[in-house]
Design an enzyme around this catalytic site. Structure first.
Site, PDB file in Angstrom:
ATOM      1  N   ASN A   9      -6.564   5.840   4.024  1.00  0.00           N
ATOM      2  CA  ASN A   9      -5.800   5.985   5.105  1.00  0.00           C
ATOM      3  C   ASN A   9      -5.516   7.143   5.866  1.00  0.00           C
ATOM      4  O   ASN A   9      -5.003   8.252   5.105  1.00  0.00           O
ATOM      5  CB  ASN A   9      -4.373   5.513   4.826  1.00  0.00           C
ATOM      6  CG  ASN A   9      -3.223   5.645   5.912  1.00  0.00           C
ATOM      7  OD1 ASN A   9      -3.482   5.713   7.279  1.00  0.00           O
ATOM      8  ND2 ASN A   9      -2.187   5.478   5.498  1.00  0.00           N
ATOM      9  N   LYS A  11      -4.278   8.629   8.319  1.00  0.00           N
ATOM     10  CA  LYS A  11      -3.062   8.689   9.163  1.00  0.00           C
ATOM     11  C   LYS A  11      -3.304   9.374  10.207  1.00  0.00           C
ATOM     12  O   LYS A  11      -4.299   9.054  10.949  1.00  0.00           O
ATOM     13  CB  LYS A  11      -2.028   9.709   8.056  1.00  0.00           C
ATOM     14  CG  LYS A  11      -1.803   8.935   6.876  1.00  0.00           C
ATOM     15  CD  LYS A  11      -0.747   9.378   5.871  1.00  0.00           C
ATOM     16  CE  LYS A  11      -0.735   9.186   4.410  1.00  0.00           C
ATOM     17  NZ  LYS A  11       0.400   9.307   3.867  1.00  0.00           N
ATOM     18  N   HIS A  95       3.297  -0.129   6.754  1.00  0.00           N
ATOM     19  CA  HIS A  95       3.310   1.251   5.834  1.00  0.00           C
ATOM     20  C   HIS A  95       4.775   1.825   6.034  1.00  0.00           C
ATOM     21  O   HIS A  95       5.426   1.839   6.965  1.00  0.00           O
ATOM     22  CB  HIS A  95       2.346   2.179   6.445  1.00  0.00           C
ATOM     23  CG  HIS A  95       1.917   3.358   5.748  1.00  0.00           C
ATOM     24  ND1 HIS A  95       2.990   4.474   5.590  1.00  0.00           N
ATOM     25  CD2 HIS A  95       0.960   3.672   4.633  1.00  0.00           C
ATOM     26  CE1 HIS A  95       2.218   5.234   4.691  1.00  0.00           C
ATOM     27  NE2 HIS A  95       1.291   4.758   4.247  1.00  0.00           N
ATOM     28  N   GLU A  97       5.841   4.840   6.086  1.00  0.00           N
ATOM     29  CA  GLU A  97       6.022   5.910   7.126  1.00  0.00           C
ATOM     30  C   GLU A  97       6.471   5.074   8.551  1.00  0.00           C
ATOM     31  O   GLU A  97       7.146   5.782   9.260  1.00  0.00           O
ATOM     32  CB  GLU A  97       4.781   6.853   7.269  1.00  0.00           C
ATOM     33  CG  GLU A  97       4.779   7.683   5.970  1.00  0.00           C
ATOM     34  CD  GLU A  97       3.124   8.288   6.109  1.00  0.00           C
ATOM     35  OE1 GLU A  97       2.256   7.931   6.879  1.00  0.00           O
ATOM     36  OE2 GLU A  97       3.053   8.682   4.904  1.00  0.00           O
ATOM     37  N   GLU A 167       3.278   0.604  -2.859  1.00  0.00           N
ATOM     38  CA  GLU A 167       3.212   2.158  -2.479  1.00  0.00           C
ATOM     39  C   GLU A 167       4.792   2.617  -2.579  1.00  0.00           C
ATOM     40  O   GLU A 167       5.413   2.083  -1.765  1.00  0.00           O
ATOM     41  CB  GLU A 167       2.788   2.293  -1.050  1.00  0.00           C
ATOM     42  CG  GLU A 167       1.559   1.732  -0.799  1.00  0.00           C
ATOM     43  CD  GLU A 167       0.978   2.870   0.473  1.00  0.00           C
ATOM     44  OE1 GLU A 167      -0.044   3.433   0.095  1.00  0.00           O
ATOM     45  OE2 GLU A 167       1.257   2.589   1.585  1.00  0.00           O
ATOM     46  N   GLY A 173       2.499  11.008  -0.289  1.00  0.00           N
ATOM     47  CA  GLY A 173       2.357  12.135   0.126  1.00  0.00           C
ATOM     48  C   GLY A 173       3.008  13.386  -0.722  1.00  0.00           C
ATOM     49  O   GLY A 173       3.461  14.325  -0.261  1.00  0.00           O
ATOM     50  N   SER A 213      -0.147   9.206  -3.858  1.00  0.00           N
ATOM     51  CA  SER A 213      -0.837  10.153  -4.477  1.00  0.00           C
ATOM     52  C   SER A 213      -1.873   9.940  -5.347  1.00  0.00           C
ATOM     53  O   SER A 213      -1.881  10.588  -6.285  1.00  0.00           O
ATOM     54  CB  SER A 213       0.374  11.087  -5.299  1.00  0.00           C
ATOM     55  OG  SER A 213       1.217  11.527  -4.094  1.00  0.00           O
TER      56      SER A 213
HETATM   57  C1  PEP Z   1      -0.712   6.341   2.063  1.00  0.00           C
HETATM   58  O1  PEP Z   1      -1.054   6.762   3.137  1.00  0.00           O
HETATM   59  O2  PEP Z   1      -0.520   5.209   2.010  1.00  0.00           O
HETATM   60  C2  PEP Z   1      -0.623   7.177   0.779  1.00  0.00           C
HETATM   61  C3  PEP Z   1      -0.514   6.531  -0.250  1.00  0.00           C
HETATM   62  O3  PEP Z   1      -0.672   8.515   1.046  1.00  0.00           O
HETATM   63  P1  PEP Z   1      -0.774   9.541  -0.185  1.00  0.00           P
HETATM   64  O4  PEP Z   1      -2.194   9.190  -0.941  1.00  0.00           O
HETATM   65  O5  PEP Z   1      -1.160  10.835   0.551  1.00  0.00           O
HETATM   66  O6  PEP Z   1       0.350   9.464  -0.843  1.00  0.00           O
END
Ligand code: PEP
Length: 259
Positions: A9, A11, A95, A97, A167, A173, A213
């Site tokens: 992803n 982003k 997601h 975010e 998640e 992040g 992460s």
């Molecule tokens: C994500 O974008 O779904 C995500 C898990 O980001 P990160 O790996 O940066 O934590």
């Protein structure tokens, strides 16, 4: 048998020049990804370019969001058939975010899941608790609520075509991943819930990926867990060699469990 799925992803990262370079590096480094499905989700603006780069390779293309409807007066939105036309096979939905920054609701996400399925795309329904919810012992309550609402009205066959992503919001992040035991506990819970909503057989086929992460140096331990069927990778997917290492570790994890 569940083939592990590793999704990058990106982003809101990647000009066309950057996206082309990253997609090319991933493609060239993963000529024959064995035992793992790999999907890149660049920003909308780079979908066409990345589609050309991965065409004819086992690497798939996905989008980070889409509208529930096939067309209409929805300024700034992108519809499922447009993604199909570009060669997408998967769409991230719900997601955290987007839930947080744009106020996406479970109901909107549920309509998007149905809309995506109606066009032959695979929805990746993202769920996860905030840090505060975990501290208050509400992890399972939150995840269950998001899952039930996100999958509402779908029959077993549709749920079987859906990928679920656990998640935890506090891990996205932040550099702080869920421990393998924390992730495995929720994945097991999610699979149990899918079994309740569909059947034991369908629950055994649904892929549940972990996101939060994931990096090359924690992927081995996470991917070694029985109910973790791959990873949704954000930050670490912006580095081709790190992402490729995660893909290899996901394949090894599945192989070591006999999948
Ligand atoms: C994500 O974008 O779904 C995500 C898990 O980001 P990160 O790996 O940066 O934590």
């Amino acid at each position: 048998m569940r083939i592990p799925l590793v999704i990058g992803n990106w982003k809101m990262n990647g000009t066309l020049v950057e996206a082309r370079a990253l997609a090319t590096a991933v493609r060239d480094g993963l000529k024959r990804p064995r035992g793992t499905e790999v999907v890149l989700c660049p920003p909308f603006t780079a979908l066409a370019a990345v589609s050309e780069i991965v065409a004819g390779t086992p690497i798939g293309l996905g989008a980070q969001n889409c509208h529930a409807e096939a067309s209409g007066a929805h300024t700034g939105e992108v519809a499922p058939p447009m993604l199909v036309e570009l060669g997408c096979r998967l769409v991230l939905l719900g997601h955290s975010e987007r839930r947080k920054e744009l106020g996406e609701t479970d109901d909107q996400i549920n309509r998007k899941v149905a809309g995506v399925l109606a066009h032959g795309l695979t929805p990746v329904l993202c769920v996860g608790e905030s840090g505060e919810e975990r501290r208050q012992g509400l992890t399972f309550t939150t995840v269950e609520g998001q899952l039930r609402a996100g999958l509402a009205g779908l029959d077993g066959a549709s749920i079987a075509r859906t990928v679920l992503a656990y998640e935890p919001v506090w891990a996205i992040g932040t550099g702080v991943n869920a421990t393998p035991a924390q992730a495995a506990e929720v994945h097991g819970y999610v699979r149990g819930l899918v079994s309740e909503l569909t059947s034991k057989e369908i629950a055994q086929t649904v892929r549940i990926v972990y996101g939060g992460s994931v990096k090359a140096d924690n992927a081995d331990a996470l991917m070694g867990e029985a109910d973790i069927d791959g990873a949704l990778v954000g930050g670490a997917s912006l580095n081709a060699s790190g992402f490729i290492a995660i893909v290899r570790k996901a394949a090894r994890g599945a192989a070591s469990r006999g999948e």
